[in-house]
Design an enzyme around this catalytic site. Structure first.
Site, PDB file in Angstrom:
ATOM      1  N   ASN A   1      -0.114   1.194   5.955  1.00 18.92           N
ATOM      2  CA  ASN A   1       0.771   0.420   5.082  1.00 18.92           C
ATOM      3  C   ASN A   1       1.552  -0.545   5.971  1.00 18.92           C
ATOM      4  O   ASN A   1       2.180  -0.110   6.936  1.00 18.92           O
ATOM      5  CB  ASN A   1       1.731   1.365   4.342  1.00 18.92           C
ATOM      6  CG  ASN A   1       2.797   0.630   3.537  1.00 18.92           C
ATOM      7  OD1 ASN A   1       3.896   1.115   3.380  1.00 18.92           O
ATOM      8  ND2 ASN A   1       2.489  -0.549   3.033  1.00 18.92           N
ATOM      9  N   GLY A   2       1.483  -1.823   5.641  1.00 22.21           N
ATOM     10  CA  GLY A   2       2.203  -2.824   6.420  1.00 22.21           C
ATOM     11  C   GLY A   2       1.309  -4.002   6.723  1.00 22.21           C
ATOM     12  O   GLY A   2       0.271  -4.189   6.080  1.00 22.21           O
TER      13      GLY A   2
ATOM     14  N   CYS B   1       0.831  -1.197   0.000  1.00 23.70           N
ATOM     15  CA  CYS B   1       0.000   0.000   0.000  1.00 23.70           C
ATOM     16  C   CYS B   1       0.868   1.250   0.000  1.00 23.70           C
ATOM     17  O   CYS B   1       2.051   1.196   0.325  1.00 23.70           O
ATOM     18  CB  CYS B   1      -0.831   0.084   1.279  1.00 23.70           C
ATOM     19  SG  CYS B   1      -1.887  -1.331   1.559  1.00 23.70           S
TER      20      CYS B   1
ATOM     21  N   CYS C   1      12.652  -2.509   5.513  1.00 25.54           N
ATOM     22  CA  CYS C   1      12.479  -3.499   4.436  1.00 25.54           C
ATOM     23  C   CYS C   1      13.449  -3.229   3.287  1.00 25.54           C
ATOM     24  O   CYS C   1      13.334  -2.224   2.587  1.00 25.54           O
ATOM     25  CB  CYS C   1      11.041  -3.429   3.925  1.00 25.54           C
ATOM     26  SG  CYS C   1      10.785  -4.414   2.450  1.00 25.54           S
TER      27      CYS C   1
ATOM     28  N   TYR D   1      13.144  -3.279  -5.102  1.00 24.28           N
ATOM     29  CA  TYR D   1      12.069  -3.312  -6.087  1.00 24.28           C
ATOM     30  C   TYR D   1      10.939  -2.338  -5.847  1.00 24.28           C
ATOM     31  O   TYR D   1      10.465  -1.683  -6.772  1.00 24.28           O
ATOM     32  CB  TYR D   1      11.467  -4.725  -6.135  1.00 24.28           C
ATOM     33  CG  TYR D   1      10.167  -4.823  -6.901  1.00 24.28           C
ATOM     34  CD1 TYR D   1      10.156  -4.901  -8.295  1.00 24.28           C
ATOM     35  CD2 TYR D   1       8.933  -4.836  -6.245  1.00 24.28           C
ATOM     36  CE1 TYR D   1       8.969  -4.971  -9.000  1.00 24.28           C
ATOM     37  CE2 TYR D   1       7.744  -4.914  -6.945  1.00 24.28           C
ATOM     38  CZ  TYR D   1       7.768  -4.979  -8.327  1.00 24.28           C
ATOM     39  OH  TYR D   1       6.591  -5.048  -9.017  1.00 24.28           O
TER      40      TYR D   1
ATOM     41  N   CYS E   1      15.775  -5.366   7.280  1.00 24.37           N
ATOM     42  CA  CYS E   1      15.190  -6.707   7.363  1.00 24.37           C
ATOM     43  C   CYS E   1      15.495  -7.449   6.063  1.00 24.37           C
ATOM     44  O   CYS E   1      15.242  -6.917   4.970  1.00 24.37           O
ATOM     45  CB  CYS E   1      13.668  -6.601   7.544  1.00 24.37           C
ATOM     46  SG  CYS E   1      12.816  -8.207   7.465  1.00 24.37           S
TER      47      CYS E   1
ATOM     48  N   GLY F   1       0.172   0.291  -5.169  1.00 27.97           N
ATOM     49  CA  GLY F   1      -1.093  -0.431  -5.096  1.00 27.97           C
ATOM     50  C   GLY F   1      -2.046   0.082  -6.144  1.00 27.97           C
ATOM     51  O   GLY F   1      -2.269   1.286  -6.226  1.00 27.97           O
TER      52      GLY F   1
HETATM   53  P1  AMP Z   1       7.905 -14.343 -11.118  1.00 21.80           P
HETATM   54  O1  AMP Z   1       9.272 -14.820 -10.818  1.00 21.80           O
HETATM   55  O2  AMP Z   1       7.342 -14.839 -12.376  1.00 21.80           O
HETATM   56  O3  AMP Z   1       6.948 -14.628  -9.985  1.00 21.80           O
HETATM   57  O4  AMP Z   1       7.947 -12.757 -11.251  1.00 21.80           O
HETATM   58  C1  AMP Z   1       9.039 -12.021 -10.887  1.00 21.80           C
HETATM   59  C2  AMP Z   1       8.797 -10.573 -11.260  1.00 21.80           C
HETATM   60  O5  AMP Z   1       7.817 -10.010 -10.398  1.00 21.80           O
HETATM   61  C3  AMP Z   1      10.060  -9.748 -11.114  1.00 21.80           C
HETATM   62  O6  AMP Z   1      10.354  -9.207 -12.386  1.00 21.80           O
HETATM   63  C4  AMP Z   1       9.734  -8.635 -10.144  1.00 21.80           C
HETATM   64  O7  AMP Z   1      10.017  -7.394 -10.726  1.00 21.80           O
HETATM   65  C5  AMP Z   1       8.252  -8.758  -9.874  1.00 21.80           C
HETATM   66  N1  AMP Z   1       7.980  -8.783  -8.425  1.00 21.80           N
HETATM   67  C6  AMP Z   1       8.762  -9.220  -7.438  1.00 21.80           C
HETATM   68  N2  AMP Z   1       8.163  -9.090  -6.242  1.00 21.80           N
HETATM   69  C7  AMP Z   1       6.958  -8.539  -6.469  1.00 21.80           C
HETATM   70  C8  AMP Z   1       5.877  -8.126  -5.627  1.00 21.80           C
HETATM   71  N3  AMP Z   1       5.941  -8.284  -4.308  1.00 21.80           N
HETATM   72  N4  AMP Z   1       4.787  -7.594  -6.200  1.00 21.80           N
HETATM   73  C9  AMP Z   1       4.722  -7.451  -7.540  1.00 21.80           C
HETATM   74  N5  AMP Z   1       5.718  -7.812  -8.399  1.00 21.80           N
HETATM   75  C10 AMP Z   1       6.826  -8.352  -7.870  1.00 21.80           C
END
Ligand code: AMP
Length: 483
Positions: free
Chosen positions: A122-123, A22, A261, A267, A457, A48
């Site tokens: 958020n959390g 979020c 985090c 990412y 973390c 989100g």
């Molecule tokens: P997959 O390995 O197919 O599950 O997808 C990996 C991709 O999802 C990577 O390119 C990341 O950029 C993206 N990703 C990683 N963690 C998340 C997350 N928590 N929420 C949305 N996308 C994510």
């Protein structure tokens, strides 16, 4: 403090998704509070995309609007016109599919003996289920399944006479991750959990008449859009109150070890944000540079998986002196509604989002840089796409260590059974994604890239959770259900 290491568990793999990711924003003391909250949420849209909401206060009443969908579609000028007042909070949420979802959209608002209050969160509160059972035993009635509603009930039933006293009492009962923004009729209260899992930045704006407005947001990119000045972060274990008397900052909980985090830097946050006091772009470029040092390979081009791999790929290319090429182009306008072709097209979903630039890839040895592998299915589709466009070799480089454990502090990772690295080694994953080589960044290099002094973390990479998770079985089961 205790930590707990997890081993692989299997469970039901239904696809009822329920994410915790979020973004939150709060504005105090600006005549266009709802408009600014809207712009802040617009900048936080990446945190989100399923629902969003704003509550505003004009000093007499609290006005709310929330809906499913994207921020810019929900908040038309007409809707914003119905959110008057100088104070506002907002929330954008990545959430469920199904008809109960709007019930879980935030902010939540209630009337109680402390007046009308609204909250956005958020959390993830790791003891929410126990607290909820206790509250229900004592007669509280819940409308939604979200853990955030628990906080409102704790505040509402507190015997403390002031809102800040009730909030302090409520916060002391919560475990896990929370960056919270509260709206009361004449004030904004915000708080961060004692470990500081999720970010919460603090800023101010000068009004033309010389008065000051105060703003809070998950990321500083929200401040840039509204030209607020970033003053720093709400500290872990700190509560900040913006009211008619000015700003009050107080530590409501004893000092605990920080557990920011690290995935925010890998990412989740936007690269143009400063998160935990550090530019995200700087961390990501470092990740790429260190990855190039740890996992070099002879190749012709470095290609990012957009957008998540771009900054790390720039770092990798700079360090390896191999040219950087944007050979995958992302369509940024992919909505949730599209017409699926009647005949099956292979890898249709990923093709909607990404398209290769054939002449940059044909006959080339390609280093493909992405931020993470979760289930592995997307990576496999992208490797196939790059090879299908003529690449001679595809070397996949991941700018963090293997993701082996689910997150219980607010990042949407699936259950252990679906995390490919929880039960497979690098070579097995390489075969699954069909790359010629695969390498991840080491934990030590990740620490170095974010200049960690023991503040982060890393539970998703180590299985060492920085808080005691008394109901770990229940939390794991909820991940299994969430998928
Ligand atoms: P997959 O390995 O197919 O599950 O997808 C990996 C991709 O999802 C990577 O390119 C990341 O950029 C993206 N990703 C990683 N963690 C998340 C997350 N928590 N929420 C949305 N996308 C994510």
């Amino acid at each position: 403090m205790k930590s707990k290491t997890l081993r692989s568990r299997r469970g039901d793999r239904s696809r009822d998704k329920f994410h915790d990711e979020c973004g939150v924003v709060a504005i105090y003391g600006h005549p266009e509070a709802a408009n600014l909250a809207y712009l802040g949420l617009y900048a936080l849209q990446h945190r989100g995309q399923e629902s969003a909401g704003i509550c505003s206060s004009d000093g007499r009443a609290i006005h709310c609007h929330k809906s499913m969908g994207h921020v810019a579609d929900i908040f038309t000028p007409e809707v914003l016109g119905r959110l008057p007042g100088d104070h506002a909070i907002g929330h954008t949420r990545y959430s469920t599919a199904g008809d109960t979802v709007l019930l879980n959209a935030q902010p939540f608002s209630v009337s109680c003996n402390k007046g009308r209050i609204a909250v956005a969160h958020n959390g993830n509160i790791t003891n929410a289920a126990e607290l909820r059972r206790e509250l229900e035993r004592e007669g509280s009635i819940f409308q939604a399944s979200s853990d955030t509603e628990v906080i409102l009930h704790l505040v509402a039933r507190s015997r403390e006479r002031t809102l800040s006293g009730a909030l302090r009492e409520a916060l002391m009962q919560l475990e896990g991750a929370f960056s919270l923004v509260f709206l009361a009729e004449d004030r904004i209260l915000v708080a961060r959990d004692p470990h500081g899992f999720r970010p919460l930045a603090f800023g101010q704006m000068e009004l033309p008449d010389g008065r000051r407005a105060y703003v809070f947001a998950s990321e500083t990119c929200a401040f840039d859009l509204i030209t607020a000045v970033y003053l720093g972060d709400v500290e872990p274990g700190e509560m900040v109150i913006a009211g008619p008397e000015g700003i009050t900052r107080e530590r409501y909980a004893p000092v605990r070890p920080r557990a920011q985090c690290v995935f925010e830097h890998v990412y989740f946050s936007r690269p143009d944000s400063v998160v935990f006091g550090r530019p995200v772009e700087q961390s990501r470029e470092n990740l790429g540079r260190l990855l190039a040092r740890e996992a070099p390979v002879e190749a012709d081009v470095v290609v990012p998986v957009p957008d998540s791999g771009v900054a790390a790929a720039i770092g990798y290319a700079a360090e390896s002196k191999i040219p950087f090429r944007q050979a995958l182009i992302r369509n940024h306008y992919v909505g949730r509604t599209f017409i699926e072709p009647s005949q099956a097209i292979r890898d249709f979903g990923v093709k909607l989002k990404l398209n290769p630039v054939r002449h940059l890839l044909e006959g080339k040895r390609v280093i493909l840089v992405d931020d993470s592998i979760v289930r592995g299915t997307t990576s496999r589709k992208i490797v196939r796409m790059v090879r299908g466009a003529g690449a001679r070799e595809v070397h996949l480089r991941i700018s963090c260590p293997p993701t082996i454990s689910p997150c219980f502090y607010g990042v949407d990772t699936p259950c252990v059974a679906e995390l490919i690295a929880a039960s497979n080694g690098v070579e097995q994953i390489r075969r699954f994604v069909e790359a010629d080589s695969l390498a991840y960044l080491s934990l030590g290099a990740l620490r170095e890239a974010v200049a960690d002094r023991g503040d982060y973390c890393y539970a998703c990479y180590t299985g060492n959770y920085p808080t005691e998770l008394v109901n770990i079985e229940e939390l794991m089961a909820s991940k299994d259900r969430r998928g």
